[in-house]
Design an enzyme around this catalytic site. Structure first.
Site, PDB file in Angstrom:
ATOM      1  N   ALA A  19       0.744  40.035  27.144  1.00 26.92           N
ATOM      2  CA  ALA A  19       0.055  40.051  25.852  1.00 26.92           C
ATOM      3  C   ALA A  19      -0.855  38.834  25.794  1.00 26.92           C
ATOM      4  O   ALA A  19      -0.386  37.695  25.809  1.00 26.92           O
ATOM      5  CB  ALA A  19       1.062  40.025  24.710  1.00 26.92           C
ATOM      6  N   SER A  21      -3.589  36.857  23.678  1.00 29.47           N
ATOM      7  CA  SER A  21      -4.170  36.717  22.337  1.00 29.47           C
ATOM      8  C   SER A  21      -5.610  36.243  22.377  1.00 29.47           C
ATOM      9  O   SER A  21      -6.341  36.385  21.412  1.00 29.47           O
ATOM     10  CB  SER A  21      -3.341  35.720  21.526  1.00 29.47           C
ATOM     11  OG  SER A  21      -3.482  34.417  22.077  1.00 29.47           O
ATOM     12  N   GLY A  22      -6.025  35.652  23.491  1.00 27.12           N
ATOM     13  CA  GLY A  22      -7.327  35.009  23.561  1.00 27.12           C
ATOM     14  C   GLY A  22      -7.208  33.505  23.507  1.00 27.12           C
ATOM     15  O   GLY A  22      -8.208  32.789  23.555  1.00 27.12           O
ATOM     16  N   VAL A  24      -5.126  29.735  24.890  1.00 27.70           N
ATOM     17  CA  VAL A  24      -4.840  29.108  26.181  1.00 27.70           C
ATOM     18  C   VAL A  24      -3.412  29.387  26.649  1.00 27.70           C
ATOM     19  O   VAL A  24      -3.172  29.581  27.847  1.00 27.70           O
ATOM     20  CB  VAL A  24      -5.118  27.588  26.114  1.00 27.70           C
ATOM     21  CG1 VAL A  24      -4.197  26.896  25.113  1.00 27.70           C
ATOM     22  CG2 VAL A  24      -4.998  26.955  27.493  1.00 27.70           C
ATOM     23  N   ASP A  25      -2.438  29.415  25.747  1.00 27.57           N
ATOM     24  CA  ASP A  25      -1.048  29.602  26.156  1.00 27.57           C
ATOM     25  C   ASP A  25      -0.818  30.956  26.821  1.00 27.57           C
ATOM     26  O   ASP A  25      -0.214  31.047  27.897  1.00 27.57           O
ATOM     27  CB  ASP A  25      -0.110  29.451  24.956  1.00 27.57           C
ATOM     28  CG  ASP A  25      -0.057  28.032  24.431  1.00 27.57           C
ATOM     29  OD1 ASP A  25      -0.202  27.101  25.245  1.00 27.57           O
ATOM     30  OD2 ASP A  25       0.121  27.854  23.222  1.00 27.57           O
ATOM     31  N   CYS A 114       6.000  39.697  13.062  1.00 28.15           N
ATOM     32  CA  CYS A 114       5.113  40.245  14.093  1.00 28.15           C
ATOM     33  C   CYS A 114       5.828  40.327  15.432  1.00 28.15           C
ATOM     34  O   CYS A 114       5.696  41.316  16.163  1.00 28.15           O
ATOM     35  CB  CYS A 114       3.856  39.379  14.205  1.00 28.15           C
ATOM     36  SG  CYS A 114       2.646  39.996  15.398  1.00 28.15           S
ATOM     37  N   CYS A 213      -2.888  34.668  10.645  1.00 28.39           N
ATOM     38  CA  CYS A 213      -4.059  35.261  11.289  1.00 28.39           C
ATOM     39  C   CYS A 213      -4.792  36.254  10.396  1.00 28.39           C
ATOM     40  O   CYS A 213      -6.009  36.399  10.498  1.00 28.39           O
ATOM     41  CB  CYS A 213      -3.657  35.940  12.603  1.00 28.39           C
ATOM     42  SG  CYS A 213      -2.618  37.410  12.407  1.00 28.39           S
TER      43      CYS A 213
END
Length: 386
Positions: A19, A21-22, A24-25, A114, A213
């Site tokens: 997954a 998210s966009g 860095v992690d 989520c 978000c």
């Protein structure tokens, strides 16, 4: 020790859905899983029917540019990449739940919901149906495999970045298909960014996301007002005397001190805090800090990361995503979790999650329903005119 990210032995190579998210992690997590020899596919979750309505800027979650950042990271890593539309499920299970909880006078944690409903339910179920073995995310937590093959969820090696609190909703089945490549390394966030830069990932300098978000401007109270409508009500003190007004009880949370805009100061001149939120009559009650002391709580909808507690036992509990551990005694009675604190704690609000720990191991999570105050204060009954 978590061995998911060592070179896999014969027959150990897994099909992993990362997954992304966009941020860095998640990009570094996907890269580590691929480098370990797993067959990795990246996926970005489209969580809004109108992504422009979500937070814009380099926030690492939910926007069009985040999807593009995730795709570019997948290209650099050299893995396939897809965008999956889970907007309707997210709206129903996370956004609508968030609004409903505030309307009921509770304080929810949307990130925890989520993880429970989207990333390790909807996403994981779809991944397993497509033949993947595991879902990989950039959370800082550790999955430990025991000799019998069962798995436990533990805190991250670096306590400063630990995110096990928001993962305490995962059950044993979900843990069996979860990968957290960042949780077992004692690296700072700066070192993670340096690793991303070495790998050629453009998200290396991208700021972290800290806010909710789906609230584009960061104004939670404004979002709730738009969702629920303004509803003027009163703010009262412990005696029942009106000390202010508000435009909706949903805009407050237990323990809140700032933004009360009280017209009448306390007799002792000390700050006052939100003690109670009553959505039935749209009333907010305020009082002194010591009135927030909680000695015990009851929580519902428990979810266990393995075997539930058997009888009263000593644990530590975490009550907020970045809160400290506090010693407690806990037991399950009639399907509810009952927690007693060794010393009173403050800032405990219905709707929040209480997560139990046995050392570093996450025992499970439940949603706080009621609390017992050290000093019981009740608003007086209105006078009856005869």
């Amino acid at each position: 020790m978590n061995d998911d990210f060592l070179p896999p032995p014969q027959g150990k190579r897994l099909r992993v859905l990362a997954a992304m998210s966009g941020g860095v992690d998640s990009a570094v997590a996907a890269a580590r899983a691929a480098e370990a020899g797993h067959d990795v596919t990246g996926v970005h979750l489209a969580l809004s029917a109108n992504p422009q309505s979500f937070r814009t800027g380099a926030r690492g979650c939910c926007t069009v540019e985040d999807s593009r950042d995730a795709r570019r990271a997948a290209d650099v890593i050299g893995i396939p990449f897809y965008v999956w539309d889970l907007a309707e499920r997210f709206r129903e299970d996370v956004v609508a739940d968030f609004v409903a909880e505030y309307a009921a006078g509770r304080t929810p944690n949307p990130c925890l919901r989520c993880n429970e409903k989207i990333k390790f339910a909807a996403l994981l179920d779809k991944a397993l149906a497509l033949g993947f073995d595991a879902v990989c995310t950039g959370h800082y937590a550790t999955v430990v495999t025991l000799e019998d093959g069962s798995r436990e969820l533990h805190r991250a090696s670096d306590a400063a970045k630990d995110q096990s609190y928001v993962l305490g909703v995962l059950d044993e089945r979900q843990l069996a298909h979860a990968m957290f490549p960042l949780g077992d390394t004692l690296t700072t966030k700066e070192e993670i960014r340096a690793e991303a830069a070495r790998r050629g990932l453009a998200v290396a300098k991208k700021p972290d996301s800290h806010d909710i978000c789906f609230i584009a401007d960061g104004d939670t109270q404004g979002f709730l007002a738009r969702s629920l409508g303004s509803a003027e009500g009163v703010i009262v003190d412990e005696s029942g005397a009106q000390v202010g007004t508000h435009e909706g009880a949903f805009g407050f949370t237990i323990g809140q001190r700032k933004g009360l805009r009280l017209g009448i100061p306390a007799d002792d001149g000390k700050p006052r805090y939100v003690l109670d939120i009553s959505p039935v009559d749209n009333t907010v009650t305020v009082g002194p800090a010591e009135a927030l002391d909680v000695t015990a709580l009851t929580a519902t909808r428990p979810r266990w990361c393995g075997t539930p507690p058997a009888g009263p036992a000593a644990y530590t509990a975490q009550l907020r995503a970045h809160g400290e551990d506090v010693p407690v005694t806990a037991e399950v009675l009639d399907g509810e979790l009952h927690v007693s604190f060794t010393a009173p704690v403050r800032g405990v609000a219905p709707g929040q999650a209480v997560v139990l720990y046995d050392g570093t191991r996450v025992v499970g999570s439940a949603t706080i329903a009621t609390t017992d105050r050290a000093t019981v204060r009740s608003r007086p009954e209105p006078a009856v005119t005869v």
